[in-house]
Scaffold this motif. Structure first.
Motif, short mmCIF file in Angstrom:
data_model
loop_
_atom_site.label_atom_id
_atom_site.label_comp_id
_atom_site.label_asym_id
_atom_site.label_seq_id
_atom_site.Cartn_x
_atom_site.Cartn_y
_atom_site.Cartn_z
N GLY A 13 53.00 -57.13 18.19
CA GLY A 13 52.83 -55.69 18.23
C GLY A 13 53.84 -55.02 19.13
O GLY A 13 54.82 -55.63 19.55
N ALA B 24 52.38 -51.02 24.58
CA ALA B 24 52.00 -49.60 24.68
C ALA B 24 51.51 -49.24 26.08
O ALA B 24 50.71 -48.32 26.24
CB ALA B 24 50.94 -49.27 23.63
N LEU C 12 48.12 -53.03 26.80
CA LEU C 12 47.85 -52.39 25.53
C LEU C 12 48.92 -52.78 24.52
O LEU C 12 50.12 -52.75 24.83
CB LEU C 12 47.81 -50.87 25.69
N ASP D 111 49.98 -52.20 20.40
CA ASP D 111 49.77 -51.58 19.10
C ASP D 111 50.11 -52.60 18.02
O ASP D 111 51.27 -53.01 17.88
CB ASP D 111 50.64 -50.33 18.95
N THR D 112 49.10 -53.03 17.27
CA THR D 112 49.26 -54.06 16.26
C THR D 112 48.98 -53.50 14.87
O THR D 112 48.56 -52.35 14.72
CB THR D 112 48.30 -55.23 16.52
N GLY E 30 45.64 -52.17 14.67
CA GLY E 30 45.28 -51.12 15.60
C GLY E 30 45.59 -51.51 17.04
O GLY E 30 46.10 -52.60 17.31
N ARG E 31 45.24 -50.65 17.97
CA ARG E 31 45.53 -50.91 19.38
C ARG E 31 44.56 -51.94 19.95
O ARG E 31 43.35 -51.83 19.76
CB ARG E 31 45.46 -49.62 20.20
N GLN E 32 45.10 -52.93 20.65
CA GLN E 32 44.28 -53.96 21.28
C GLN E 32 44.64 -54.04 22.76
O GLN E 32 45.73 -53.65 23.17
CB GLN E 32 44.51 -55.32 20.62
#
Length: 349
Positions: free
Chosen positions: A298, A301, A310, A312-313, A316-318
């Motif tokens: 990702g 972030a 953080l 962004d994949t 969604g954000r993980q």
């Protein structure tokens, strides 16, 4: 009777300026025989890895001048506030690890604000069990013991706060391109400049204590760094003749750390987040995080309010609180790796 260690340190103080001193001169100043001078210097070369030149008929000199650490000089350079927070400063010639030393100190009831520095570590520890290259008199190796009423689980963001504290000190020392790699690596131009290792212990509901270990490369030769398996740099490369002196730098780093440790106890991670984002060297980079058998790609972030990474994949954000992370191949050039663990990591080399 004078011990071998104190005699060796006295000789090294004499030779520290890199000048040439005859055996007779050294012997006279120390009140020992010329044979004792030769023997002491030979042991220093063998045991400390120092390059000592012996010139027949002329004397001895260190190939590279040294600035040995002095507890009194370091304490004298602290501000009044920081000085009150530092319980004591111990400078050791050689130690297995400054963190190990203070973890034992903590178990024995050592005071909050105890500081340990070393000229050399025999078994300096980095992340994930990696070793830490610790040549004698070259860099900064220090640890600070701090005590909290907080539970250990509440210290998850402390490594980020300490990273910000060190980055602030290095920036104020003239390094314009200092950056942080989550959670506790210090980089200059995408090369490892330093790192942290935080070790926490305590009761599940508190109190707790933490030992913050810090390593910063000040002067590291290619020969000394031959076992480092990642891009690295040092302050001498970054700043040239403007690189700070060891005692002054040690004092500023200690002050930055104890102030950050106190502030974290009062307000947590929140006061440090803006600066962490400003120092974030890999924000927006394409990375991969490995946790066990799981690999997640990702875009970095930033960090969450609790210090998690953080990402962004595609899903969604993980948010990650541990794992191994690296720039993805082809992203911003050279692939680099780091251990992203909130237990903190002294720079792995």
């Amino acid at each position: 009777m004078e011990t071998g260690a104190s005699r060796r340190r006295e000789i090294l103080h004499l030779l520290a300026d890199g000048g040439l001193y005859s055996g007779a001169e050294v012997a006279a100043r120390l009140g020992i025989s010329r044979a004792a001078v030769w023997k002491t210097l030979r042991r220093a070369a063998d045991e400390l890895g120092l390059e000592i030149e012996s010139r027949r008929g002329r004397g001895y000199r260190l190939r590279r001048p040294l600035e040995l650490l002095e507890a009194a000089r370091i304490r004298a350079a602290l501000s009044k506030t920081a000085g009150a927070r530092v319980a004591g400063i111990e400078v050791l010639e050689v130690v297995d690890s400054t963190n190990t030393r203070l973890m034992q100190c903590a178990a024995d009831g050592g005071a909050c604000g105890s500081v340990c520095l070393a000229e050399r570590q025999r078994a300096g520890r980095g992340r994930s069990g990696r070793g830490w290259v610790s040549p004698f008199g070259a860099n900064i190796y220090l640890s600070v013991l701090w005590r909290y009423t907080l539970a250990p689980a509440e210290l998850g963001g402390l490594s980020l706060a300490c990273g910000v504290a060190v980055a602030r000190v290095l920036k104020s020392s003239g390094i314009a391109e200092i950056g942080l790699k989550w959670p506790n690596d210090l980089h200059w131009r995408r090369r490892k400049l330093g790192g942290l290792l935080l070790e926490v212990a305590g009761e599940s509901q508190g109190p707790s204590h933490v030992v913050v270990g810090l390593g910063v490369n000040l002067h590291l030769s290619a020969e000394q760094a031959r076992d480092i398996d990642q891009p690295w740099s040092d302050l001498t490369t970054a700043l040239g003749d403007a690189a700070p002196k060891r005692n002054a730098l040690a004092a500023r780093l200690i002050e930055g750390l104890v102030d950050a440790l106190a502030d974290y106890g009062d307000a947590g991670l929140a006061p440090f987040l803006a600066d962490w984002h400003a120092f974030d060297a890999y924000l927006g980079e394409s990375v991969e995080v490995v946790t066990g058998e799981r690999r997640v790609a990702g875009i970095a972030a930033g960090v969450a309010g609790d210090g998690g990474l953080l990402l962004d994949t595609a899903a969604g954000r993980q948010c990650f609180h541990g794992g191994e992370v690296s720039l993805r191949p082809g992203a911003a050039g050279t692939k680099q790796k780091g251990d992203f663990t909130t237990k903190a990591t002294k720079q792995g080399k």
